[in-house]
Design an enzyme around this catalytic site. Structure first.
Site, PDB file in Angstrom:
ATOM      1  N   ASP A 108       0.879  -1.169   0.000  1.00 14.99           N
ATOM      2  CA  ASP A 108       0.000   0.000   0.000  1.00 14.99           C
ATOM      3  C   ASP A 108       0.924   1.229   0.000  1.00 14.99           C
ATOM      4  OD1 ASP A 108      -1.839   1.985   0.877  1.00 14.99           O
ATOM      5  OD2 ASP A 108      -3.067   0.500   1.869  1.00 14.99           O
ATOM      6  N   LYS A 136      -1.298  -1.640  -4.643  1.00 10.30           N
ATOM      7  CA  LYS A 136      -2.104  -0.423  -4.818  1.00 10.30           C
ATOM      8  C   LYS A 136      -1.130   0.721  -5.119  1.00 10.30           C
ATOM      9  CE  LYS A 136      -5.424  -1.113  -1.111  1.00 10.30           C
ATOM     10  NZ  LYS A 136      -6.085  -0.405  -0.016  1.00 10.30           N
ATOM     11  N   ARG A 170     -10.189 -13.201   7.185  1.00  6.80           N
ATOM     12  CA  ARG A 170      -8.944 -13.728   6.623  1.00  6.80           C
ATOM     13  C   ARG A 170      -9.150 -15.104   5.988  1.00  6.80           C
ATOM     14  NH1 ARG A 170      -4.514 -10.572   8.498  1.00  6.80           N
ATOM     15  NH2 ARG A 170      -4.758  -9.792  10.611  1.00  6.80           N
TER      16      ARG A 170
HETATM   17  C1  PRP Z   1      -0.938  -4.933   5.963  1.00 10.78           C
HETATM   18  C2  PRP Z   1      -0.335  -5.857   4.943  1.00 10.78           C
HETATM   19  C3  PRP Z   1       1.062  -5.342   4.750  1.00 10.78           C
HETATM   20  C4  PRP Z   1       0.955  -3.876   5.087  1.00 10.78           C
HETATM   21  C5  PRP Z   1       1.046  -3.077   3.832  1.00 10.78           C
HETATM   22  O1  PRP Z   1      -0.605  -5.408   7.238  1.00 10.78           O
HETATM   23  O2  PRP Z   1      -0.352  -7.197   5.380  1.00 10.78           O
HETATM   24  O3  PRP Z   1       1.995  -5.994   5.596  1.00 10.78           O
HETATM   25  O4  PRP Z   1      -0.319  -3.682   5.722  1.00 10.78           O
HETATM   26  O5  PRP Z   1       0.890  -1.734   4.044  1.00 10.78           O
HETATM   27  P1  PRP Z   1       1.962  -0.623   3.689  1.00 10.78           P
HETATM   28  O6  PRP Z   1       2.469  -0.883   2.303  1.00 10.78           O
HETATM   29  O7  PRP Z   1       1.176   0.666   3.764  1.00 10.78           O
HETATM   30  O8  PRP Z   1       3.046  -0.663   4.727  1.00 10.78           O
HETATM   31  P2  PRP Z   1      -1.470  -5.135   8.546  1.00 10.78           P
HETATM   32  O9  PRP Z   1      -0.812  -4.023   9.297  1.00 10.78           O
HETATM   33  O10 PRP Z   1      -2.904  -4.924   8.186  1.00 10.78           O
HETATM   34  O11 PRP Z   1      -1.260  -6.457   9.381  1.00 10.78           O
HETATM   35  P3  PRP Z   1      -1.657  -7.975   9.016  1.00 10.78           P
HETATM   36  O12 PRP Z   1      -0.648  -8.468   7.995  1.00 10.78           O
HETATM   37  O13 PRP Z   1      -1.520  -8.702  10.324  1.00 10.78           O
HETATM   38  O14 PRP Z   1      -3.064  -7.973   8.472  1.00 10.78           O
END
Ligand code: PRP
Length: 185
Positions: A108, A136, A170
């Site tokens: 992201d 994204k 999930r």
């Molecule tokens: C989500 C996803 C990535 C991260 C990406 O993790 O799994 O690791 O966000 O976002 P970024 O590119 O903006 O850093 P989340 O914090 O939701 O934890 P999870 O993996 O436990 O769902």
């Protein structure tokens, strides 16, 4: 009184994900060497990692593959990146001198992958190949281009296939987009 709720819409069904993973494994395979270390980022990458390593194992080589996970600080229920990513639990397998296939469910802002890839290189990884199920690109805050991407998507909130909303969904086999709505009874 209005009640906030949400609905889920099918984005990529299980069969489409399975086909794309087989393609990704074929694309990645020529780059992967014997002694590969696969590192998934917990928790979002659990299903993608499990299915991608099985897709890779259906192709010839590499031999001696190891799999590990690491844990970074989560966005929590708010879903907004602070830009500060903290390593909560490192993978236990030594990475020095290894080729690492780093797997996450989604990129992201790019902060998570950027931090983890740097960390693995700092630990002496010989090469870090980054592999994402979802990208994204319009949300990026740090310049980071993954080596392999399953699907490029617009700025949607996605759940299922390892991705959550408030720790739920999930387990879904499909990728779904989540849409908030208000219901007036
Ligand atoms: C989500 C996803 C990535 C991260 C990406 O993790 O799994 O690791 O966000 O976002 P970024 O590119 O903006 O850093 P989340 O914090 O939701 O934890 P999870 O993996 O436990 O769902």
């Amino acid at each position: 009184m209005k009640t906030a709720t949400y609905r889920l819409e099918l984005l990529f069904p299980e069969a489409t994900i399975r086909r794309r993973l087989a393609e990704m494994a074929t694309e990645l395979r020529p780059r992967l060497r014997d002694g590969l270390l696969v590192v998934g980022i917990f928790k979002g990458a659990i299903l993608f990692t499990a299915d991608l390593i099985r897709a890779l194992s259906r192709l010839p080589g590499p031999k001696g593959v190891e799999v590990d996970f690491l844990v970074v600080s989560s966005y929590g229920q708010g879903g907004v990146s602070s830009g500060q990513v903290e390593l909560l639990c490192d993978c236990r397998t030594p990475v020095a001198g290894r080729q690492v296939l780093l797997i996450d469910d989604i990129i992201d802002t790019g902060h998570t992958l950027d931090m983890v890839a740097k960390h693995l290189r700092d630990q002496g990884a010989a090469e870090v190949i980054t592999c994402l199920l979802l990208d994204k690109p319009e949300r990026r805050q740090v310049s980071f281009t993954p080596d392999a991407v399953g699907f490029r998507i617009p700025d949607l909130f996605v759940v299922g296939y390892g991705l959550d909303f408030a720790s739920r969904h999930r387990e879904l086999p499909d990728l779904m987009s989540l849409h908030h709505e208000e219901i007036t009874p």
